[in-house]
Design a protein around this motif. Structure first.
Motif, PDB file in Angstrom:
ATOM      1  N   UNK A 287      24.736 -22.240 -12.602  1.00 26.25           N
ATOM      2  CA  UNK A 287      23.626 -21.722 -11.822  1.00 26.25           C
ATOM      3  C   UNK A 287      22.421 -21.476 -12.720  1.00 26.25           C
ATOM      4  N   UNK A 288      21.270 -21.940 -12.270  1.00 26.39           N
ATOM      5  CA  UNK A 288      20.001 -21.616 -12.910  1.00 26.39           C
ATOM      6  C   UNK A 288      19.214 -20.786 -11.906  1.00 26.39           C
ATOM      7  N   UNK A 289      18.925 -19.548 -12.263  1.00 29.33           N
ATOM      8  CA  UNK A 289      18.142 -18.655 -11.414  1.00 29.33           C
ATOM      9  C   UNK A 289      16.726 -18.590 -11.966  1.00 29.33           C
ATOM     10  N   UNK A 290      15.753 -18.886 -11.113  1.00 28.02           N
ATOM     11  CA  UNK A 290      14.351 -18.891 -11.517  1.00 28.02           C
ATOM     12  C   UNK A 290      13.578 -17.838 -10.731  1.00 28.02           C
ATOM     13  N   UNK A 291      12.795 -17.053 -11.428  1.00 28.61           N
ATOM     14  CA  UNK A 291      11.957 -16.054 -10.774  1.00 28.61           C
ATOM     15  C   UNK A 291      10.780 -15.756 -11.689  1.00 28.61           C
ATOM     16  N   UNK A 292       9.618 -15.537 -11.108  1.00 28.89           N
ATOM     17  CA  UNK A 292       8.417 -15.249 -11.895  1.00 28.89           C
ATOM     18  C   UNK A 292       8.350 -13.788 -12.330  1.00 28.89           C
ATOM     19  N   UNK A 293       9.166 -12.948 -11.743  1.00 30.87           N
ATOM     20  CA  UNK A 293       9.089 -11.508 -11.996  1.00 30.87           C
ATOM     21  C   UNK A 293      10.086 -11.080 -13.077  1.00 30.87           C
ATOM     22  N   UNK A 294       9.540 -10.599 -14.198  1.00 28.58           N
ATOM     23  CA  UNK A 294      10.379 -10.125 -15.304  1.00 28.58           C
ATOM     24  C   UNK A 294      11.360  -9.056 -14.842  1.00 28.58           C
ATOM     25  N   UNK A 295      10.900  -8.149 -14.006  1.00 30.66           N
ATOM     26  CA  UNK A 295      11.752  -7.036 -13.569  1.00 30.66           C
ATOM     27  C   UNK A 295      12.959  -7.527 -12.779  1.00 30.66           C
ATOM     28  N   UNK A 296      12.780  -8.570 -11.982  1.00 35.39           N
ATOM     29  CA  UNK A 296      13.898  -9.107 -11.198  1.00 35.39           C
ATOM     30  C   UNK A 296      14.845  -9.904 -12.086  1.00 35.39           C
ATOM     31  N   UNK A 297      14.299 -10.703 -12.996  1.00 32.74           N
ATOM     32  CA  UNK A 297      15.151 -11.480 -13.909  1.00 32.74           C
ATOM     33  C   UNK A 297      16.018 -10.558 -14.753  1.00 32.74           C
ATOM     34  N   UNK A 298      15.477  -9.430 -15.146  1.00 31.02           N
ATOM     35  CA  UNK A 298      16.228  -8.492 -15.996  1.00 31.02           C
ATOM     36  C   UNK A 298      17.436  -7.910 -15.284  1.00 31.02           C
ATOM     37  N   UNK A 299      17.437  -7.912 -13.967  1.00 30.93           N
ATOM     38  CA  UNK A 299      18.536  -7.338 -13.188  1.00 30.93           C
ATOM     39  C   UNK A 299      19.667  -8.321 -12.884  1.00 30.93           C
ATOM     40  N   UNK A 300      19.467  -9.597 -13.200  1.00 30.46           N
ATOM     41  CA  UNK A 300      20.508 -10.595 -12.949  1.00 30.46           C
ATOM     42  C   UNK A 300      21.631 -10.392 -13.965  1.00 30.46           C
ATOM     43  N   UNK A 301      22.865 -10.275 -13.493  1.00 34.65           N
ATOM     44  CA  UNK A 301      23.985 -10.068 -14.419  1.00 34.65           C
ATOM     45  C   UNK A 301      24.163 -11.265 -15.358  1.00 34.65           C
ATOM     46  N   UNK A 302      24.542 -10.969 -16.575  1.00 33.70           N
ATOM     47  CA  UNK A 302      24.780 -12.016 -17.571  1.00 33.70           C
ATOM     48  C   UNK A 302      26.137 -12.668 -17.330  1.00 33.70           C
ATOM     49  N   UNK A 303      26.166 -13.995 -17.464  1.00 36.04           N
ATOM     50  CA  UNK A 303      27.415 -14.751 -17.337  1.00 36.04           C
ATOM     51  C   UNK A 303      27.244 -16.075 -18.063  1.00 36.04           C
ATOM     52  N   UNK A 304      28.352 -16.630 -18.530  1.00 40.09           N
ATOM     53  CA  UNK A 304      28.303 -17.892 -19.268  1.00 40.09           C
ATOM     54  C   UNK A 304      27.768 -19.046 -18.434  1.00 40.09           C
TER      55      UNK A 304
ATOM     56  N   UNK B 276      15.748 -17.860 -15.902  1.00 40.00           N
ATOM     57  CA  UNK B 276      14.502 -18.291 -16.534  1.00 40.00           C
ATOM     58  C   UNK B 276      13.307 -17.921 -15.667  1.00 40.00           C
ATOM     59  N   UNK B 277      12.161 -17.843 -16.306  1.00 38.52           N
ATOM     60  CA  UNK B 277      10.922 -17.558 -15.596  1.00 38.52           C
ATOM     61  C   UNK B 277      10.358 -18.822 -14.985  1.00 38.52           C
TER      62      UNK B 277
END
Length: 173
Positions: free
Chosen positions: A28-45, A50-51
């Motif tokens: 999965x590649x999750x793309x979002x322009x908002x730093x605050x939202x990207x920071x909340x995505x759980x880390x996984x291998x 990405x922004x």
């Protein structure tokens, strides 16, 4: 190689989707322009976050046979992404979060803007309608992922997506 899913939007449903996808056989590649939202995505291998300054620039870099979900914070951005994605006939799935009325409005507008009926028919919206029905983010995410995994299985795309294209997309950000 695992099938690939590109997610535009890391809001509450997007984050739930990332959490569930982290346990599934896909990338999965999750793309979002908002730093605050990207920071909340759980880390996984198997999850890359990405922004995206201009998301429609990312669309040509998405590998063939990938699935794409659109669920950004902006209806206009969702529309522009759908318009660009539906020009790509070789994507396995293009899904848009929203109601039946939002889907109808988008399809009408897309046709008015010159997108063919065949292309607009490829837009899956609302997403996850064959799964459980609820407005809870996790249930929407689960239903959408079930739909996507079923599509990958039916199309046999698991081994055909170019896994190197994912790093190309991330390097463009």
């Amino acid at each position: 190689p695992r099938p690939q899913l590109f997610l535009f939007g890391a809001g509450h449903v997007g984050r739930s989707l990332c959490t569930i996808a982290s346990q599934l056989p896909l990338r999965l590649v999750a793309l979002d322009s908002r730093d605050t939202m990207r920071a909340l995505v759980p880390h996984a291998d198997n999850v890359t976050v990405t922004g995206m300054a201009e998301p429609e620039i990312c669309v040509p870099s998405i590998p063939r046979n990938a699935a794409v979900l659109v669920m950004t914070h902006s209806h206009e951005l969702d529309y522009e992404l759908c318009r660009a994605l539906l020009r790509r006939n070789e994507l396995a799935f293009v899904g848009l979060i929203g109601s039946h009325s939002k889907a109808a409005r988008f399809r009408h507008r897309l046709r008015k803007d010159g997108v063919s009926p065949q292309a607009t028919d490829r837009l899956t919206s609302p997403i996850g309608t064959s799964g459980p029905t609820s407005k809870e983010p996790g249930v929407i995410a689960l239903a959408a992922l079930t739909e996507i995994l079923t599509i990958f299985e039916e199309l046999g795309t698991k081994n055909r997506a170019d896994v190197n294209s994912q790093s190309d997309l991330v390097s463009h950000q």
